[in-house]
Design an enzyme around this catalytic site. Structure first.
Site, PDB file in Angstrom:
ATOM      1  N   ALA A  63     -12.042   3.419  -4.626  1.00  0.00           N
ATOM      2  CA  ALA A  63     -10.823   2.824  -5.167  1.00  0.00           C
ATOM      3  C   ALA A  63      -9.688   3.194  -4.227  1.00  0.00           C
ATOM      4  CB  ALA A  63     -10.571   3.371  -6.562  1.00  0.00           C
ATOM      5  N   GLY A 108     -15.405   4.622  -5.913  1.00  0.00           N
ATOM      6  CA  GLY A 108     -15.595   3.263  -6.425  1.00  0.00           C
ATOM      7  C   GLY A 108     -16.528   2.429  -5.551  1.00  0.00           C
ATOM      8  N   GLU A 111     -19.831   3.282  -6.764  1.00  0.00           N
ATOM      9  CA  GLU A 111     -19.961   2.690  -8.106  1.00  0.00           C
ATOM     10  C   GLU A 111     -20.239   1.185  -8.016  1.00  0.00           C
ATOM     11  OE1 GLU A 111     -16.243   4.645  -9.139  1.00  0.00           O
ATOM     12  OE2 GLU A 111     -17.220   5.467 -10.911  1.00  0.00           O
ATOM     13  N   GLU A 131     -14.266  12.058  -6.440  1.00  0.00           N
ATOM     14  CA  GLU A 131     -13.091  11.936  -7.317  1.00  0.00           C
ATOM     15  C   GLU A 131     -12.554  13.262  -7.840  1.00  0.00           C
ATOM     16  OE1 GLU A 131     -15.634   9.859  -7.357  1.00  0.00           O
ATOM     17  OE2 GLU A 131     -15.002   7.821  -7.855  1.00  0.00           O
TER      18      GLU A 131
HETATM   19  N1  DAK Z   1      -8.143   4.256  -0.371  1.00  0.00           N
HETATM   20  C1  DAK Z   1      -7.179   3.823   0.483  1.00  0.00           C
HETATM   21  N2  DAK Z   1      -7.247   3.985   1.816  1.00  0.00           N
HETATM   22  C2  DAK Z   1      -8.334   4.604   2.321  1.00  0.00           C
HETATM   23  C3  DAK Z   1      -9.387   5.065   1.504  1.00  0.00           C
HETATM   24  C4  DAK Z   1      -9.264   4.870   0.085  1.00  0.00           C
HETATM   25  N3  DAK Z   1     -10.212   5.230  -0.770  1.00  0.00           N
HETATM   26  N4  DAK Z   1     -10.309   5.631   2.304  1.00  0.00           N
HETATM   27  C5  DAK Z   1      -9.869   5.509   3.560  1.00  0.00           C
HETATM   28  N5  DAK Z   1      -8.682   4.894   3.591  1.00  0.00           N
HETATM   29  C6  DAK Z   1      -7.855   4.571   4.759  1.00  0.00           C
HETATM   30  C7  DAK Z   1      -7.251   5.824   5.365  1.00  0.00           C
HETATM   31  O1  DAK Z   1      -6.091   6.204   4.661  1.00  0.00           O
HETATM   32  C8  DAK Z   1      -6.968   5.351   6.768  1.00  0.00           C
HETATM   33  O2  DAK Z   1      -5.807   4.543   6.745  1.00  0.00           O
HETATM   34  P1  DAK Z   1      -4.686   4.656   7.938  1.00  0.00           P
HETATM   35  O3  DAK Z   1      -4.288   6.086   7.948  1.00  0.00           O
HETATM   36  O4  DAK Z   1      -5.447   4.241   9.174  1.00  0.00           O
HETATM   37  O5  DAK Z   1      -3.624   3.706   7.510  1.00  0.00           O
HETATM   38  C9  DAK Z   1      -8.139   4.427   7.080  1.00  0.00           C
HETATM   39  O6  DAK Z   1      -8.677   4.053   5.803  1.00  0.00           O
HETATM   40  C10 DAK Z   1      -9.237   5.109   7.876  1.00  0.00           C
HETATM   41  O7  DAK Z   1      -9.600   6.298   7.195  1.00  0.00           O
HETATM   42  P2  DAK Z   1      -9.608   7.733   7.906  1.00  0.00           P
HETATM   43  O8  DAK Z   1      -8.628   7.796   9.009  1.00  0.00           O
HETATM   44  O9  DAK Z   1      -9.508   8.757   6.824  1.00  0.00           O
HETATM   45  O10 DAK Z   1     -11.083   7.744   8.529  1.00  0.00           O
HETATM   46  P3  DAK Z   1     -12.014   9.006   8.801  1.00  0.00           P
HETATM   47  O11 DAK Z   1     -13.137   8.513   9.619  1.00  0.00           O
HETATM   48  O12 DAK Z   1     -11.200  10.164   9.316  1.00  0.00           O
HETATM   49  O13 DAK Z   1     -12.580   9.435   7.344  1.00  0.00           O
HETATM   50  C11 DAK Z   1     -13.506   9.010   5.138  1.00  0.00           C
HETATM   51  C12 DAK Z   1     -13.399   8.535   6.624  1.00  0.00           C
HETATM   52  C13 DAK Z   1     -14.221   7.926   4.351  1.00  0.00           C
HETATM   53  C14 DAK Z   1     -14.308  10.300   5.070  1.00  0.00           C
HETATM   54  C15 DAK Z   1     -12.059   9.268   4.600  1.00  0.00           C
HETATM   55  O14 DAK Z   1     -11.297   8.071   4.838  1.00  0.00           O
HETATM   56  C16 DAK Z   1     -12.027   9.546   3.143  1.00  0.00           C
HETATM   57  O15 DAK Z   1     -12.366  10.653   2.676  1.00  0.00           O
HETATM   58  N6  DAK Z   1     -11.541   8.577   2.366  1.00  0.00           N
HETATM   59  C17 DAK Z   1     -11.335   8.744   0.936  1.00  0.00           C
HETATM   60  C18 DAK Z   1     -12.648   8.651   0.245  1.00  0.00           C
HETATM   61  C19 DAK Z   1     -12.491   8.923  -1.231  1.00  0.00           C
HETATM   62  O16 DAK Z   1     -12.012   9.980  -1.659  1.00  0.00           O
HETATM   63  N7  DAK Z   1     -12.885   7.924  -1.979  1.00  0.00           N
HETATM   64  C20 DAK Z   1     -12.813   8.028  -3.428  1.00  0.00           C
HETATM   65  C21 DAK Z   1     -11.562   7.383  -3.850  1.00  0.00           C
HETATM   66  S1  DAK Z   1     -11.282   7.758  -5.527  1.00  0.00           S
HETATM   67  C22 DAK Z   1     -10.284   5.611 -12.338  1.00  0.00           C
HETATM   68  C23 DAK Z   1     -10.661   4.450 -11.718  1.00  0.00           C
HETATM   69  C24 DAK Z   1     -11.332   4.514 -10.526  1.00  0.00           C
HETATM   70  C25 DAK Z   1     -11.601   5.718  -9.940  1.00  0.00           C
HETATM   71  C26 DAK Z   1     -11.202   6.867 -10.555  1.00  0.00           C
HETATM   72  C27 DAK Z   1     -10.566   6.823 -11.749  1.00  0.00           C
HETATM   73  N8  DAK Z   1      -9.588   5.562 -13.555  1.00  0.00           N
HETATM   74  C28 DAK Z   1      -8.391   4.759 -13.603  1.00  0.00           C
HETATM   75  C29 DAK Z   1      -9.856   6.529 -14.550  1.00  0.00           C
HETATM   76  C30 DAK Z   1     -12.206   5.742  -8.661  1.00  0.00           C
HETATM   77  C31 DAK Z   1     -11.725   6.625  -7.787  1.00  0.00           C
HETATM   78  C32 DAK Z   1     -12.082   6.582  -6.387  1.00  0.00           C
HETATM   79  O17 DAK Z   1     -12.844   5.788  -5.890  1.00  0.00           O
END
Ligand code: DAK
Length: 255
Positions: A63, A108, A111, A131
């Site tokens: 997400a 997400g 998911e 998350e």
């Molecule tokens: N959202 C937005 N942007 C993202 C992103 C994300 N999930 N993941 C990566 N990006 C963006 C980065 O900010 C970066 O953007 P710029 O800085 O270039 O503008 C670009 O993509 C490239 O990412 P990185 O520079 O970080 O690339 P790396 O190779 O260094 O790292 C990585 C890759 C996948 C390990 C890292 O990007 C990372 O850890 N990303 C976040 C992954 C993450 O935590 N995903 C889970 C998101 S939370 C709910 C509803 C839904 C959910 C929860 C609750 N309710 C309302 C209750 C779901 C939650 C989630 O999915």
């Protein structure tokens, strides 16, 4: 457009196209996915969908984190419902779905893959539900779909550690069905989809899929009874006649 839809003869390839943000799911991406699925559901020729991500780095990094900052209860609920609506539309439709996971499948993104019937991954794929490290819970079905696929203990490890796991481990725990080289990913997914769509009863597949998916919500005796009824009903729909006659005549069945 954040979603590309390429229709083939009887299935489509849906590609998340937000490569710069690692195909993260913001509200617009979620609504475009639903629009694309709706389009496939209304096209009676379409029987399957392969979901993948643009580029070589990510299937979907989850997400959109920026969109979740500062949400209040109502906004968070709306965001979670949009996600659930999207995942349920994929899992609940009659489309056979394959996630072709070409890199990170996090939060997400995982998911989304869990809402599909089958997951095939490239060797470089990485999976995780990070998350809790963001102070969140998996909110698009992860706490419910993951344990149903890999079992409760492994699911809790993935959810509570937030660790990334590689494709080799994903294969071992049954999270993915196959792991292939990145360039083989779409060909493998398409080959499997074509195999599933050829010489198979259309209604038989719909009903079998429904029994598998809906059965886990019922006690075993009730789901087995449902199977008995569904089996009997197939004989009123004509497919067994075609399939069995073709077999006895040593021919391939056409449904
Ligand atoms: N959202 C937005 N942007 C993202 C992103 C994300 N999930 N993941 C990566 N990006 C963006 C980065 O900010 C970066 O953007 P710029 O800085 O270039 O503008 C670009 O993509 C490239 O990412 P990185 O520079 O970080 O690339 P790396 O190779 O260094 O790292 C990585 C890759 C996948 C390990 C890292 O990007 C990372 O850890 N990303 C976040 C992954 C993450 O935590 N995903 C889970 C998101 S939370 C709910 C509803 C839904 C959910 C929860 C609750 N309710 C309302 C209750 C779901 C939650 C989630 O999915």
């Amino acid at each position: 457009m954040y979603v590309e839809l390429e229709k083939k003869e009887n299935y489509a390839i849906l590609t998340l196209n937000r490569e710069k943000a690692l195909n993260a799911l913001n509200s617009e991406v979620l609504s475009e996915i639903r629009e694309a699925i709706r389009e496939l559901i209304s096209d009676t020729k379409m029987r399957g969908v392969i979901i993948t991500g643009k580029g070589e780095k990510a299937f979907c990094a989850g997400a959109d984190i920026t969109e979740m900052k500062g949400l209040n209860f109502d906004q968070a609920e709306e965001f979670a419902r949009k996600g659930h609506k999207t995942m349920n539309m994929i899992a609940g439709s009659d489309l056979i779905s394959i996630a072709a996971i070409n890199g990170y499948a996090l939060g997400g993104g995982l998911e989304l893959a869990l809402a599909c019937d089958i997951r095939i991954a490239s060797k470089n794929a990485k999976f995780g539900l990070p998350e809790t490290g963001l102070g969140l819970i998996p909110g698009f079905g992860g706490t419910q779909r993951l344990p149903r696929i890999v079992g409760r203990g492994i699911a809790l490890e993935i959810i509570l550690t937030g660790d990334h796991i590689d494709s080799e481990r994903a294969l071992k725990i049954g999270l993915v069905n196959h792991v292939v080289e990145l360039q083989e990913l779409l060909p493998k997914a398409e080959e499997m989809m074509q195999k599933m769509l050829k010489y198979k009863g259309v209604e038989a597949q719909k009903v079998a899929r429904w029994l598998v998916h809906s059965g886990s919500e019922l006690p075993l005796t009730a789901s087995l009874e449902r199977e008995v009824n569904a089996f009997a009903e197939m004989f009123e729909k004509g497919e067994p006649e075609k399939g069995i006659t073709a077999f006895l005549n040593k021919q391939k069945p056409e449904f």
